[in-house]
Design a protein around this motif. Structure first.
Motif, PDB file in Angstrom:
ATOM      1  N   MET A 132       0.670  -1.475  -0.371  1.00  0.00           N
ATOM      2  CA  MET A 132       0.248  -0.172   0.521  1.00  0.00           C
ATOM      3  C   MET A 132       0.889   1.055   0.227  1.00  0.00           C
ATOM      4  SD  MET A 132      -3.042  -1.106   2.766  1.00  0.00           S
ATOM      5  CE  MET A 132      -3.506   0.080   3.110  1.00  0.00           C
ATOM      6  N   ALA A 133       1.855   1.295   0.787  1.00  0.00           N
ATOM      7  CA  ALA A 133       2.884   2.230   0.600  1.00  0.00           C
ATOM      8  C   ALA A 133       3.745   3.047  -0.595  1.00  0.00           C
ATOM      9  CB  ALA A 133       4.131   2.364   1.970  1.00  0.00           C
ATOM     10  N   MET A 134       4.177   1.667  -1.884  1.00  0.00           N
ATOM     11  CA  MET A 134       4.589   1.560  -2.369  1.00  0.00           C
ATOM     12  C   MET A 134       4.096   2.282  -3.322  1.00  0.00           C
ATOM     13  SD  MET A 134       8.017   1.637  -3.501  1.00  0.00           S
ATOM     14  CE  MET A 134       8.512   0.550  -3.296  1.00  0.00           C
ATOM     15  N   GLY A 135       2.560   1.451  -3.038  1.00  0.00           N
ATOM     16  CA  GLY A 135       1.518   1.553  -4.749  1.00  0.00           C
ATOM     17  C   GLY A 135       0.806   3.214  -4.031  1.00  0.00           C
ATOM     18  N   LEU A 136       1.516   4.273  -2.859  1.00  0.00           N
ATOM     19  CA  LEU A 136       0.567   4.957  -2.787  1.00  0.00           C
ATOM     20  C   LEU A 136       1.322   6.563  -3.180  1.00  0.00           C
ATOM     21  CD1 LEU A 136      -0.858   5.261   0.684  1.00  0.00           C
ATOM     22  CD2 LEU A 136      -2.275   5.747  -1.468  1.00  0.00           C
ATOM     23  N   ALA A 137       2.515   6.007  -3.112  1.00  0.00           N
ATOM     24  CA  ALA A 137       4.318   7.479  -2.866  1.00  0.00           C
ATOM     25  C   ALA A 137       4.583   6.891  -3.874  1.00  0.00           C
ATOM     26  CB  ALA A 137       4.580   7.152  -1.333  1.00  0.00           C
ATOM     27  N   GLY A 138       4.591   5.915  -4.309  1.00  0.00           N
ATOM     28  CA  GLY A 138       5.955   5.227  -5.784  1.00  0.00           C
ATOM     29  C   GLY A 138       7.382   5.249  -4.961  1.00  0.00           C
ATOM     30  N   LYS A 139       8.188   5.365  -6.577  1.00  0.00           N
ATOM     31  CA  LYS A 139       9.614   4.858  -5.783  1.00  0.00           C
ATOM     32  C   LYS A 139      10.320   6.047  -4.481  1.00  0.00           C
ATOM     33  CE  LYS A 139      13.585   3.149  -5.294  1.00  0.00           C
ATOM     34  NZ  LYS A 139      13.990   1.758  -4.768  1.00  0.00           N
ATOM     35  N   GLU A 140       9.811   7.850  -5.290  1.00  0.00           N
ATOM     36  CA  GLU A 140      10.819   8.268  -4.689  1.00  0.00           C
ATOM     37  C   GLU A 140      10.261   8.613  -3.137  1.00  0.00           C
ATOM     38  OE1 GLU A 140      13.552   9.690  -6.248  1.00  0.00           O
ATOM     39  OE2 GLU A 140      13.909   8.223  -7.889  1.00  0.00           O
ATOM     40  N   ARG A 141       8.619   8.801  -2.946  1.00  0.00           N
ATOM     41  CA  ARG A 141       8.464   9.050  -1.960  1.00  0.00           C
ATOM     42  C   ARG A 141       8.426   7.995  -1.257  1.00  0.00           C
ATOM     43  NH1 ARG A 141       5.554  11.348  -5.575  1.00  0.00           N
ATOM     44  NH2 ARG A 141       6.029  14.022  -5.987  1.00  0.00           N
ATOM     45  N   PHE A 142       8.725   6.910  -1.281  1.00  0.00           N
ATOM     46  CA  PHE A 142       8.474   5.618   0.038  1.00  0.00           C
ATOM     47  C   PHE A 142       9.155   5.733   1.086  1.00  0.00           C
ATOM     48  CE2 PHE A 142       9.886   0.985   1.089  1.00  0.00           C
ATOM     49  CZ  PHE A 142       8.317   1.213   1.568  1.00  0.00           C
ATOM     50  N   PRO A 143      10.233   6.138   1.128  1.00  0.00           N
ATOM     51  CA  PRO A 143      11.075   6.834   1.907  1.00  0.00           C
ATOM     52  C   PRO A 143      10.315   7.286   2.997  1.00  0.00           C
ATOM     53  CG  PRO A 143      12.397   6.675   0.991  1.00  0.00           C
ATOM     54  CD  PRO A 143      11.438   5.884  -0.184  1.00  0.00           C
ATOM     55  N   ARG A 144       9.651   8.476   2.847  1.00  0.00           N
ATOM     56  CA  ARG A 144       9.304   9.325   3.200  1.00  0.00           C
ATOM     57  C   ARG A 144       8.142   8.700   4.361  1.00  0.00           C
ATOM     58  NH1 ARG A 144       6.161  14.858   1.222  1.00  0.00           N
ATOM     59  NH2 ARG A 144       5.488  15.823   3.023  1.00  0.00           N
ATOM     60  N   LEU A 145       6.803   8.059   3.350  1.00  0.00           N
ATOM     61  CA  LEU A 145       5.692   8.034   3.834  1.00  0.00           C
ATOM     62  C   LEU A 145       6.046   6.542   4.582  1.00  0.00           C
ATOM     63  CD1 LEU A 145       3.055   7.630   3.650  1.00  0.00           C
ATOM     64  CD2 LEU A 145       2.805   6.004   1.674  1.00  0.00           C
ATOM     65  N   MET A 146       7.040   5.647   4.153  1.00  0.00           N
ATOM     66  CA  MET A 146       7.664   4.750   5.414  1.00  0.00           C
ATOM     67  C   MET A 146       7.603   5.145   6.755  1.00  0.00           C
ATOM     68  SD  MET A 146       6.662   1.924   4.346  1.00  0.00           S
ATOM     69  CE  MET A 146       7.510   0.570   6.105  1.00  0.00           C
ATOM     70  N   GLY A 147       8.415   6.702   6.254  1.00  0.00           N
ATOM     71  CA  GLY A 147       8.996   7.371   8.504  1.00  0.00           C
ATOM     72  C   GLY A 147       7.748   7.380   9.108  1.00  0.00           C
ATOM     73  N   LEU A 148       7.190   8.051   8.280  1.00  0.00           N
ATOM     74  CA  LEU A 148       5.356   8.624   8.892  1.00  0.00           C
ATOM     75  C   LEU A 148       4.877   7.749   9.345  1.00  0.00           C
ATOM     76  CD1 LEU A 148       4.630  11.121   6.387  1.00  0.00           C
ATOM     77  CD2 LEU A 148       5.848  11.700   8.092  1.00  0.00           C
ATOM     78  N   ALA A 149       5.213   6.370   8.307  1.00  0.00           N
ATOM     79  CA  ALA A 149       3.929   4.915   8.994  1.00  0.00           C
ATOM     80  C   ALA A 149       4.345   4.841  10.294  1.00  0.00           C
ATOM     81  CB  ALA A 149       3.727   3.908   7.208  1.00  0.00           C
ATOM     82  N   GLN A 150       5.800   4.043   9.994  1.00  0.00           N
ATOM     83  CA  GLN A 150       6.428   3.621  11.569  1.00  0.00           C
ATOM     84  C   GLN A 150       6.758   4.355  12.763  1.00  0.00           C
ATOM     85  OE1 GLN A 150       7.525   0.562  11.569  1.00  0.00           O
ATOM     86  NE2 GLN A 150       6.868  -0.349   9.717  1.00  0.00           N
ATOM     87  N   GLY A 151       6.663   5.973  12.334  1.00  0.00           N
ATOM     88  CA  GLY A 151       6.375   7.114  13.207  1.00  0.00           C
ATOM     89  C   GLY A 151       4.713   6.829  13.842  1.00  0.00           C
ATOM     90  N   ALA A 152       4.115   6.677  13.568  1.00  0.00           N
ATOM     91  CA  ALA A 152       3.069   6.285  13.628  1.00  0.00           C
ATOM     92  C   ALA A 152       2.504   4.804  14.144  1.00  0.00           C
ATOM     93  CB  ALA A 152       1.191   6.562  12.479  1.00  0.00           C
ATOM     94  N   ASN A 153       3.283   3.664  13.795  1.00  0.00           N
ATOM     95  CA  ASN A 153       3.095   2.263  14.331  1.00  0.00           C
ATOM     96  C   ASN A 153       3.237   2.554  15.745  1.00  0.00           C
ATOM     97  OD1 ASN A 153       3.957  -0.132  14.401  1.00  0.00           O
ATOM     98  ND2 ASN A 153       3.444  -0.844  12.322  1.00  0.00           N
TER      99      ASN A 153
END
Length: 418
Positions: A132-153
């Motif tokens: 879901m993260a990769m499909g939402l953000a794409g390759k370039e934005r994936f690290p940023r979204l994963m950082g926010l997601a893991q912070g929320a986690n």
């Protein structure tokens, strides 16, 4: 190429990605249920249902075995199913059913069925969320979204621990499983707040622009297997360190060791939250493979310090190192897998294999550390685990360059491929 790919690729950075808020809400709700349910089940079986230690151990081992065996298949399934929202909803319902099966006074059959459901659904949660993260953000934005997601986690883990502590103190112990079931079901409903079509199926699996999928044997080459071995050894060394620290202090302190562990978890999760949010910026400055080597080197240092720890404050201070390394790795490992799987269409399958290595390492860690501690004491166990982590660090640093050179370049999207 589907229009969704070009739409995501052409989004300005300011828009980031649609549906990120419900996605972060999902990560907040699942933050605690993945890690908190096994220890609480052990307590409930032992003290409420009066199971013997051996019976509890077999029940937990069954759940861990189901998790371990299902993870590679969960990754392959996440790659194949194009509709990620309904997939995640189905997975969240399975987890909720497992939790609700533990209400009341379940017998052995119900406990084992619940453990199977929980293990199976947990194995699917991580690759589906990564897709879901990769499909939402794409390759370039994936690290940023994963950082926010893991912070929320991690923030969800802290909040969930506080809620569980309140419920365990003021309500029936089984209310905890009801809370986990409701949280899981709520996370599944949040998936439908992500706009339809926002999760691109080709981007979600790191596919080549023309949709070609590389056979698994073309991805699982020696450098990649070395990476998985490094991760496996890291978690063999890492998983048992905190429980061992609690055992070490049990006979030296007036406070119950469970209280020490609870505070250590709060400290670790709080530090993890901070460093999960910082990791995307750190990656831009240092690169993912240098950050990986840094995290590998922190673990033998932590193990050495734990041999000298003798007070609660010592444990809490050392857990800051655990929070730093684990917080970074929670974002970094999916990013490294995305580098390995770039253009192969096997991103989520690789996430599944990664999860299997983490689970297998944690499973072996508890067995190995327990046997060594029983024969030679906790300090000897810390030293052995530190030695294993040093081997992982050497392998990781030696193999990172080989892996970097083996990663195929992903062809950029041309204007006509939209």
């Amino acid at each position: 190429m589907t229009p969704a790919v070009s739409t995501i690729a052409q989004q300005p950075a300011s828009t980031f990605c649609p549906g990120r808020l419900p996605f972060l809400g999902i990560n907040f709700l699942v933050g605690d249920i993945q890690t908190g349910i096994m220890p609480l089940l052990a307590v409930d079986l032992a003290y409420s249902l009066h199971w013997k230690a051996g019976q509890v151990g077999w029940a937990l081992a069954f759940g861990n075995l189901a998790l371990l065996l299902a993870q590679p298949f969960g990754g392959l399934l996440a790659d194949r199913l194009p509709e990620k929202r309904w997939t995640f909803f189905a997975v969240s319902v399975l987890f909720a059913l497992g939790c609700l099966s533990l209400l009341g006074h379940p017998g052995p059959v119900r406990v084992y069925c619940a453990q199977g459901l929980i293990g199976l659904s947990t194995a699917l949660i991580i690759p589906v969320l990564s897709a879901m993260a990769m499909g939402l953000a794409g390759k370039e934005r994936f690290p940023r979204l994963m950082g926010l997601a893991q912070g929320a986690n991690h923030a969800g883990s802290v909040a969930g621990a506080l809620v569980v502590g309140f419920l365990a103190r003021h309500w029936d112990p089984s209310a905890v499983f009801l809370f986990y079931g409701i949280s899981s079901f709520g996370a599944g409903l949040l998936a439908f707040l992500i706009p339809a079509g926002a999760i691109d199926p080709l981007l979600s699996r790191e596919s080549h622009p023309d949709g070609t999928v590389l056979p698994l044997r073309g991805v699982l080459k020696t450098p990649v297997l070395l990476f998985f071995l490094t991760v496996f050894l890291f978690f063999v060394a890492n998983t048992a360190m905190l429980p061992l620290a609690g055992e070490k202090l049990a006979d030296r302190m007036p406070e119950p060791p469970g209280e020490v562990i609870a505070w250590a978890i709060v400290v670790t999760q709080s530090v993890m939250t901070l460093f999960s949010l910082l990791t995307p910026r750190l990656l831009k400055k240092t690169g993912p493979w240098k950050m990986f080597s840094f995290c590998l080197l922190l673990l033998p240092v932590r193990g050495f310090f734990l041999t000298a720890a003798s007070t609660q404050s010592d444990i809490l201070e050392i857990q800051i190192l655990d929070g730093i390394a684990t917080g970074i790795l929670s974002v970094l490992l999916p990013v490294l897998v995305s580098e390995i799987a770039r253009g192969t269409g096997r991103f989520n399958a690789m996430i599944g294999f990664l999860g299997a290595m983490i689970s297998a390492g944690g499973f072996l860690s508890q067995i190995l550390a327990g046997q060594i501690a029983q024969v030679a004491g906790t300090n000897a166990a810390f030293l052995v685990l530190s030695g294993i982590s040093a081997v992982a660090a050497i392998l990781g640093m030696a193999g990172s360059r080989t892996i970097r050179l083996s990663v195929p370049p992903l062809e950029p999207l041309s204007p006509t491929e939209g």
